[in-house]
Design a protein around this motif. Structure first.
Motif, PDB file in Angstrom:
ATOM      1  N   ARG A 141       0.706  -1.028  -0.054  1.00 25.88           N
ATOM      2  CA  ARG A 141      -0.188  -0.082  -0.042  1.00 25.88           C
ATOM      3  C   ARG A 141       0.916   1.234  -0.029  1.00 25.88           C
ATOM      4  N   LEU A 142       0.601   2.206  -0.885  1.00 29.34           N
ATOM      5  CA  LEU A 142       1.505   3.511  -0.695  1.00 29.34           C
ATOM      6  C   LEU A 142       0.975   4.606   0.046  1.00 29.34           C
ATOM      7  N   ASN A 143      -0.115   4.723   0.741  1.00 24.85           N
ATOM      8  CA  ASN A 143      -0.912   5.581   1.505  1.00 24.85           C
ATOM      9  C   ASN A 143      -1.988   5.140   2.384  1.00 24.85           C
ATOM     10  N   LEU A 144      -2.264   5.918   3.362  1.00 21.51           N
ATOM     11  CA  LEU A 144      -3.727   5.954   3.953  1.00 21.51           C
ATOM     12  C   LEU A 144      -4.124   7.334   3.781  1.00 21.51           C
ATOM     13  N   ASP A 145      -5.396   7.631   3.772  1.00 19.47           N
ATOM     14  CA  ASP A 145      -6.134   8.900   3.963  1.00 19.47           C
ATOM     15  C   ASP A 145      -5.693   9.939   2.930  1.00 19.47           C
ATOM     16  N   ALA A 146      -6.586  10.966   3.156  1.00 21.80           N
ATOM     17  CA  ALA A 146      -6.136  12.372   2.434  1.00 21.80           C
ATOM     18  C   ALA A 146      -6.465  12.514   1.025  1.00 21.80           C
ATOM     19  N   GLN A 147      -7.565  11.821   0.514  1.00 16.19           N
ATOM     20  CA  GLN A 147      -8.270  12.130  -0.639  1.00 16.19           C
ATOM     21  C   GLN A 147      -9.330  13.163  -0.411  1.00 16.19           C
ATOM     22  N   ALA A 148     -10.002  13.887  -1.052  1.00 15.47           N
ATOM     23  CA  ALA A 148     -11.258  14.671  -0.681  1.00 15.47           C
ATOM     24  C   ALA A 148     -12.161  14.783  -1.881  1.00 15.47           C
ATOM     25  N   ILE A 149     -13.503  15.061  -1.281  1.00 13.05           N
ATOM     26  CA  ILE A 149     -14.526  15.402  -2.146  1.00 13.05           C
ATOM     27  C   ILE A 149     -14.714  16.803  -2.170  1.00 13.05           C
ATOM     28  N   SER A 150     -14.715  17.345  -3.481  1.00 15.91           N
ATOM     29  CA  SER A 150     -14.698  18.800  -3.568  1.00 15.91           C
ATOM     30  C   SER A 150     -16.135  19.036  -4.220  1.00 15.91           C
ATOM     31  N   VAL A 151     -16.545  20.480  -4.025  1.00 22.05           N
ATOM     32  CA  VAL A 151     -17.982  20.556  -4.642  1.00 22.05           C
ATOM     33  C   VAL A 151     -17.828  22.156  -4.939  1.00 22.05           C
ATOM     34  N   ALA A 152     -18.408  22.334  -6.186  1.00 24.54           N
ATOM     35  CA  ALA A 152     -18.444  23.710  -6.702  1.00 24.54           C
ATOM     36  C   ALA A 152     -18.923  24.855  -5.754  1.00 24.54           C
ATOM     37  N   LYS A 153     -18.409  26.139  -6.162  1.00 26.52           N
ATOM     38  CA  LYS A 153     -18.564  27.189  -5.352  1.00 26.52           C
ATOM     39  C   LYS A 153     -19.940  27.664  -5.197  1.00 26.52           C
ATOM     40  N   GLU A 154     -20.744  27.291  -6.340  1.00 29.38           N
ATOM     41  CA  GLU A 154     -22.250  27.726  -6.088  1.00 29.38           C
ATOM     42  C   GLU A 154     -22.924  26.888  -4.890  1.00 29.38           C
ATOM     43  N   TYR A 155     -22.547  25.971  -4.586  1.00 27.55           N
ATOM     44  CA  TYR A 155     -23.128  25.116  -3.446  1.00 27.55           C
ATOM     45  C   TYR A 155     -22.551  25.659  -2.051  1.00 27.55           C
ATOM     46  N   ALA A 156     -21.739  26.439  -1.865  1.00 31.18           N
ATOM     47  CA  ALA A 156     -21.079  26.794  -0.707  1.00 31.18           C
ATOM     48  C   ALA A 156     -21.807  27.256   0.422  1.00 31.18           C
ATOM     49  N   SER A 157     -23.113  27.893   0.075  1.00 31.31           N
ATOM     50  CA  SER A 157     -23.904  28.162   1.131  1.00 31.31           C
ATOM     51  C   SER A 157     -24.871  27.278   1.793  1.00 31.31           C
ATOM     52  N   LEU A 158     -24.746  26.014   1.006  1.00 33.35           N
ATOM     53  CA  LEU A 158     -25.799  25.129   1.642  1.00 33.35           C
ATOM     54  C   LEU A 158     -25.290  24.286   2.907  1.00 33.35           C
ATOM     55  N   GLY A 159     -24.025  24.552   3.242  1.00 32.00           N
ATOM     56  CA  GLY A 159     -23.425  23.675   4.475  1.00 32.00           C
ATOM     57  C   GLY A 159     -23.248  22.501   4.110  1.00 32.00           C
ATOM     58  N   VAL A 160     -22.598  22.148   2.940  1.00 29.96           N
ATOM     59  CA  VAL A 160     -22.151  20.614   2.418  1.00 29.96           C
ATOM     60  C   VAL A 160     -21.045  20.434   3.379  1.00 29.96           C
ATOM     61  N   GLY A 161     -21.051  19.264   3.927  1.00 32.36           N
ATOM     62  CA  GLY A 161     -19.669  18.728   4.413  1.00 32.36           C
ATOM     63  C   GLY A 161     -19.710  17.288   4.405  1.00 32.36           C
ATOM     64  N   VAL A 162     -19.289  16.599   5.763  1.00 29.71           N
ATOM     65  CA  VAL A 162     -19.179  15.192   5.637  1.00 29.71           C
ATOM     66  C   VAL A 162     -20.618  14.693   5.213  1.00 29.71           C
ATOM     67  N   ASP A 163     -21.592  15.186   5.609  1.00 24.24           N
ATOM     68  CA  ASP A 163     -23.074  15.204   5.372  1.00 24.24           C
ATOM     69  C   ASP A 163     -23.367  15.603   3.962  1.00 24.24           C
ATOM     70  N   ALA A 164     -23.703  14.841   2.970  1.00 22.84           N
ATOM     71  CA  ALA A 164     -24.019  15.240   1.397  1.00 22.84           C
ATOM     72  C   ALA A 164     -25.339  15.595   1.474  1.00 22.84           C
ATOM     73  N   GLY A 165     -26.238  15.660   2.637  1.00 26.34           N
ATOM     74  CA  GLY A 165     -27.289  15.633   2.413  1.00 26.34           C
ATOM     75  C   GLY A 165     -27.902  17.101   1.989  1.00 26.34           C
ATOM     76  N   PRO A 166     -27.394  18.194   2.336  1.00 22.55           N
ATOM     77  CA  PRO A 166     -27.779  19.379   1.820  1.00 22.55           C
ATOM     78  C   PRO A 166     -27.876  19.563   0.236  1.00 22.55           C
TER      79      PRO A 166
END
Length: 439
Positions: A141-166
């Protein structure tokens, strides 16, 4: 015996060539320098006698490829008797797959920094041309962790985080308007595909029916988000950090927040190359394992960022690399974590050891989403592809003391409370609401 030739020739007394002498002298100098910088296990290469000094490895411009790059840049392959190893950039994971099928004999590659599920999909012939299987081995294995899910700026006000529900209502409105939201991953059935799918499905968003899942090579993610061709993507660094630095979007979550200390990329080789070159394989692995230890040292992060950011490797500014490899996260949405525990691990927490239990999860998820058939004999596939035995041999030769006693890390728990017991993958599948299989 061949005699000397004129100055425009190459032969010298004794049948040696000037090029050969210069090459040998250069290799000796590199080896000596490597022994000084990395004295750990320096004697092994001289006794090992690899069957070949050459191997061609591929990598994608992602921070988790750093061990291969560092092993090359700092002479570690040469240190262990493999001075002719090439580490060649690949344009996409599809290109990596195609070049593995070709092999170095066909101007392709012998092994690669790779998404952990890919060697299984390639070995099973699920992603190759005409579905022809190519046996592969995962060596480390080369590594653990530290990928990410990124979202477009237009959704910044929705409070999207670990919970994608918004995002659920926003994406539903886009689909109703005839323009389904696009979420990008790097390869079907690969790690980024599985992280994105898990994140969406946990919030009740079907990744196959509620959005359009598209494939984009890692280095092209930011550019595509910039021109508005996607709403979210999952990829490794440095592309999420670059997105934030350019003000185009934000990081919704680090994948370690979905599954702490999760496995990510692997070093995999064609099985025929490994079988034909067992000593060379061990030499390669020792170089990579030592590079992983170097990459994991916080004292080396500045130098590491400078090296991998070079034009020859990533062609990325150091500022887009340095913060997150040190654990300093600006999510781009007002959230700042200066000493995050979710930084990329290359060696600590047994990051390098390829636990077979983790392979079972990846294959179970690929069954969940229809990338592998439900009748897949997961344990048999893992036993064939995962060569943790070779990792242990290389680590022992290297003098590593803390070698896992078990091939399983045990039961794993995810951010949504789901539990995966590698001995009972069927129970895990049954607990999931959104899936393409019933059991």
């Amino acid at each position: 015996m061949t005699g000397p030739t004129k100055s425009n020739g190459t032969t010298t007394r004794g049948g040696f060539t000037r090029r050969g002498i210069l090459r040998a002298a250069s290799a000796t100098a590199v080896l000596a320098a490597a022994k000084t910088a990395f004295p750990f296990g320096a004697h092994v290469a001289e006794a090992a006698g690899p069957e070949t000094t050459r191997a061609v490895l591929g990598y994608i411009a992602l921070t988790d490829a750093s061990p291969l790059i560092i092993a090359k840049e700092m002479g570690l392959f040469a240190k262990y008797g493999m001075p002719d190893v090439e580490v060649n950039k690949q344009a996409s994971w599809g290109t990596t797959r195609d070049n593995l099928v070709l092999g170095s004999q066909g101007s392709g590659i012998d092994g690669a920094h790779i998404l952990t599920p890919m060697p299984y999909l390639i070995s099973a012939g699920k992603v190759t041309q005409n579905n022809v299987p190519l046996p592969m081995y995962i060596l480390a294995r080369l590594n653990l962790d530290a990928q990410a899910i990124s979202v477009a700026k237009e959704y910044a006000s929705l409070g999207v985080g670990v919970d994608a529900g918004p995002l659920k209502d926003a994406f539903a409105k886009k689909k109703a308007a005839g323009q389904a939201a696009k979420v990008a991953v790097t390869f079907p059935g690969g790690t980024h595909d599985l992280w994105m799918r898990y994140w969406l499905a946990a919030a009740g968003i079907d990744p196959d029916r509620d959005v359009e899942t598209i494939v984009v090579p890692p280095p092209q993610m930011v550019a595509n988000m910039k021109v508005g061709t996607m709403d979210a993507f999952c990829v490794g660094e440095p592309w999420n950090e670059q997105l934030v630095n350019q003000g185009i979007g934000f990081t919704a979550c680090n994948t370690a927040e979905l599954w702490n200390l999760h496995p990510e990329k692997s070093l995999a080789m064609r099985a025929d190359w490994v079988d034909a070159n067992p000593k060379a394989t061990q030499a390669l692995m020792m170089a990579v394992l030592e590079a992983q230890q170097w990459c994991d040292d916080m004292a080396n992060k500045e130098q590491m960022a400078e090296i991998i950011g070079k034009r020859a490797w990533f062609n990325v500014p150091k500022k887009d690399i340095i913060d997150r490899i040190k654990g300093n996260y600006d999510y781009g949405n007002g959230r700042v974590e200066p000493n995050s525990p979710y930084f990329m691990k290359f060696w600590r927490d047994h990051a390098s050891y390829p636990f077979q239990s983790h392979e079972v999860w990846f294959l179970t998820e690929d069954i969940r989403w229809g990338k592998l058939p439900p009748e897949t004999d997961v344990k048999a596939m893992v036993a064939k592809v995962n060569r943790q035995d070779l990792w242990k041999d290389a680590a022992t030769q290297l003098g590593v003391k803390d070698i896992p006693a078990s091939t399983s890390r045990g039961v794993e728990t995810f951010f949504d409370g789901k539990v995966f017991d590698p001995d009972k993958p069927g129970d895990y599948l049954a607990s999931l609401t959104i899936k393409r299989v019933t059991a």
